[in-house]
Motif scaffolding. Sequence first.
Motif, short mmCIF file in Angstrom:
data_model
loop_
_atom_site.label_atom_id
_atom_site.label_comp_id
_atom_site.label_asym_id
_atom_site.label_seq_id
_atom_site.Cartn_x
_atom_site.Cartn_y
_atom_site.Cartn_z
N VAL A 154 2.37 22.59 -12.09
CA VAL A 154 1.53 21.39 -12.11
C VAL A 154 -0.07 21.48 -12.01
CG1 VAL A 154 1.31 19.09 -10.76
CG2 VAL A 154 3.45 20.15 -11.08
N GLY A 155 -0.64 20.91 -13.07
CA GLY A 155 -2.15 20.92 -12.94
C GLY A 155 -2.39 19.45 -13.08
N PRO A 156 -3.51 18.91 -13.10
CA PRO A 156 -4.03 17.51 -13.23
C PRO A 156 -3.23 16.70 -14.27
CG PRO A 156 -6.08 19.06 -13.04
CD PRO A 156 -4.88 19.95 -13.16
N GLY A 157 -2.74 17.41 -15.27
CA GLY A 157 -2.31 16.33 -16.35
C GLY A 157 -0.77 16.07 -15.88
N ASP A 179 -3.01 6.82 -3.93
CA ASP A 179 -3.33 7.26 -2.76
C ASP A 179 -3.01 9.00 -2.78
OD1 ASP A 179 -4.90 5.38 -1.94
OD2 ASP A 179 -3.34 4.62 -0.40
N LEU A 180 -1.44 8.92 -3.32
CA LEU A 180 -0.90 10.03 -3.10
C LEU A 180 -1.44 11.31 -4.16
CD1 LEU A 180 3.09 9.43 -3.16
CD2 LEU A 180 1.60 10.59 -1.36
N LEU A 181 -2.01 10.62 -5.36
CA LEU A 181 -2.66 11.34 -6.30
C LEU A 181 -3.85 11.91 -5.51
CD1 LEU A 181 -2.50 12.43 -9.13
CD2 LEU A 181 -3.82 10.32 -9.90
N GLN A 182 -4.71 11.24 -4.84
CA GLN A 182 -5.80 11.52 -4.02
C GLN A 182 -5.63 12.77 -3.21
OE1 GLN A 182 -7.87 8.30 -2.34
NE2 GLN A 182 -8.44 7.37 -4.53
N ARG A 183 -4.45 12.60 -2.59
CA ARG A 183 -3.87 13.80 -1.77
C ARG A 183 -3.59 14.72 -2.41
NH1 ARG A 183 -0.13 10.44 2.69
NH2 ARG A 183 -1.69 8.70 3.67
N TRP A 184 -3.16 14.74 -3.31
CA TRP A 184 -2.64 15.97 -4.38
C TRP A 184 -3.98 16.64 -4.85
CZ3 TRP A 184 -3.89 17.95 -8.99
CH2 TRP A 184 -3.19 19.18 -9.39
N HIS A 185 -4.98 15.88 -5.12
CA HIS A 185 -6.32 16.62 -5.62
C HIS A 185 -6.91 17.34 -4.38
CE1 HIS A 185 -6.70 15.78 -9.73
NE2 HIS A 185 -6.17 14.49 -9.39
N ARG A 186 -6.91 16.75 -3.08
CA ARG A 186 -7.42 17.41 -2.04
C ARG A 186 -6.68 18.37 -1.64
NH1 ARG A 186 -8.43 11.87 -0.09
NH2 ARG A 186 -6.38 11.91 1.04
N PRO A 192 -6.54 27.08 1.02
CA PRO A 192 -4.94 27.76 0.96
C PRO A 192 -4.41 27.70 -0.10
CG PRO A 192 -5.42 26.34 3.22
CD PRO A 192 -6.52 26.12 2.12
N PHE A 193 -4.90 26.72 -1.10
CA PHE A 193 -4.16 26.60 -2.41
C PHE A 193 -4.45 27.61 -3.46
CE2 PHE A 193 -2.83 24.77 -6.33
CZ PHE A 193 -1.81 24.18 -5.80
N ALA A 194 -5.31 28.60 -2.95
CA ALA A 194 -5.62 29.71 -3.99
C ALA A 194 -4.58 30.45 -3.98
CB ALA A 194 -6.92 30.39 -3.47
N GLN A 195 -3.65 30.71 -2.73
CA GLN A 195 -2.36 31.47 -3.15
C GLN A 195 -1.20 30.55 -3.08
OE1 GLN A 195 -2.42 35.53 -1.37
NE2 GLN A 195 -3.90 34.46 0.08
N ALA A 196 -1.17 29.31 -3.83
CA ALA A 196 -0.08 28.35 -3.98
C ALA A 196 0.13 27.90 -5.24
CB ALA A 196 -0.38 27.15 -3.02
N ARG A 197 1.29 27.39 -5.21
CA ARG A 197 1.87 26.82 -6.68
C ARG A 197 2.34 25.59 -6.70
NH1 ARG A 197 -1.28 30.46 -7.88
NH2 ARG A 197 -1.04 32.11 -9.30
N CYS A 198 2.07 24.49 -7.31
CA CYS A 198 2.80 23.37 -7.09
C CYS A 198 3.67 23.33 -8.44
CB CYS A 198 1.82 22.22 -7.13
SG CYS A 198 2.59 20.61 -7.14
N LEU A 199 4.99 22.87 -8.51
CA LEU A 199 5.99 22.95 -9.63
C LEU A 199 6.65 21.86 -9.52
CD1 LEU A 199 7.90 26.43 -8.61
CD2 LEU A 199 5.66 26.13 -10.22
N LEU A 200 6.88 21.33 -10.98
CA LEU A 200 7.68 20.12 -11.09
C LEU A 200 8.97 20.52 -12.08
CD1 LEU A 200 7.80 16.75 -11.10
CD2 LEU A 200 6.54 17.18 -13.45
#
Length: 252
Positions: A154-157, A179-186, A192-200
Amino acid sequence: MSTTMSVPHVADLGPVLDTLAAWQTEGTPVQLHPGDLGWYWRHGAEATAAATRVWRREGEVAAVGLLDGPDLLRLALAPHAQGDEDLVRGVVGDLVDPGRGVLPPGEVCVETPTGAVVHDLLGELGWELDEAWAVLRHDLGDQADEAGLRIEEVGPGQARAWCRVHRAAFGATGVSEDDLLQRWHRTTAGMPFAQARCLLGRDGRGDPVAGVIVWSAGPGRYGVLEPMGVHPGHRGQGYGVAITRAAAHRAA
């Protein structure tokens, strides 16, 4: 030797996260993870720093806590400190005194590493044990069976689709999608997200049905999945297991 507690500034969080990551080693109890701070980062960097407590002895970090809510402290101890009764008594003294700025008066909870002496010391003061975490293992030598899911990073798109799944999965109707989208961007802008991946995960029709964030602490160290959820309208089809296994493979 005395143990001192402090609340870090945002600029101090990088070294604290590095230290916390170094504690996530094989053979040590599962405890507070850099990914836990990473997920808390959805509230912002300043809020994350304000919710963090750091204990030092002779200038070295010996324990890190995260106030994951007003009445819950999640605690990690350096591997060498988990049996150090003198050091842990200093930490416990801060936990049980509301005037120290860690936990408020009233009924509170502390999540601690299994087997650490902090359990015994809190027990001496009348604290009761709650449920223990269940630690499960899975061999990642095989291929991930994704149960017909198409896994996307998952990226911004794709972020809004991920937030829709998350909102439905956790019943977060009190929080708007924006609001959830703003939280996702934060979250994804946090250190810590430098070593993370968000998956859908999408089903065969292309509908978003499951989401997860997997956080790494580095090679050979424990990872953590936080959060993972499946849309209520698509449960019972193995998607939760599938995206969990896919996330574990991505972490590896």
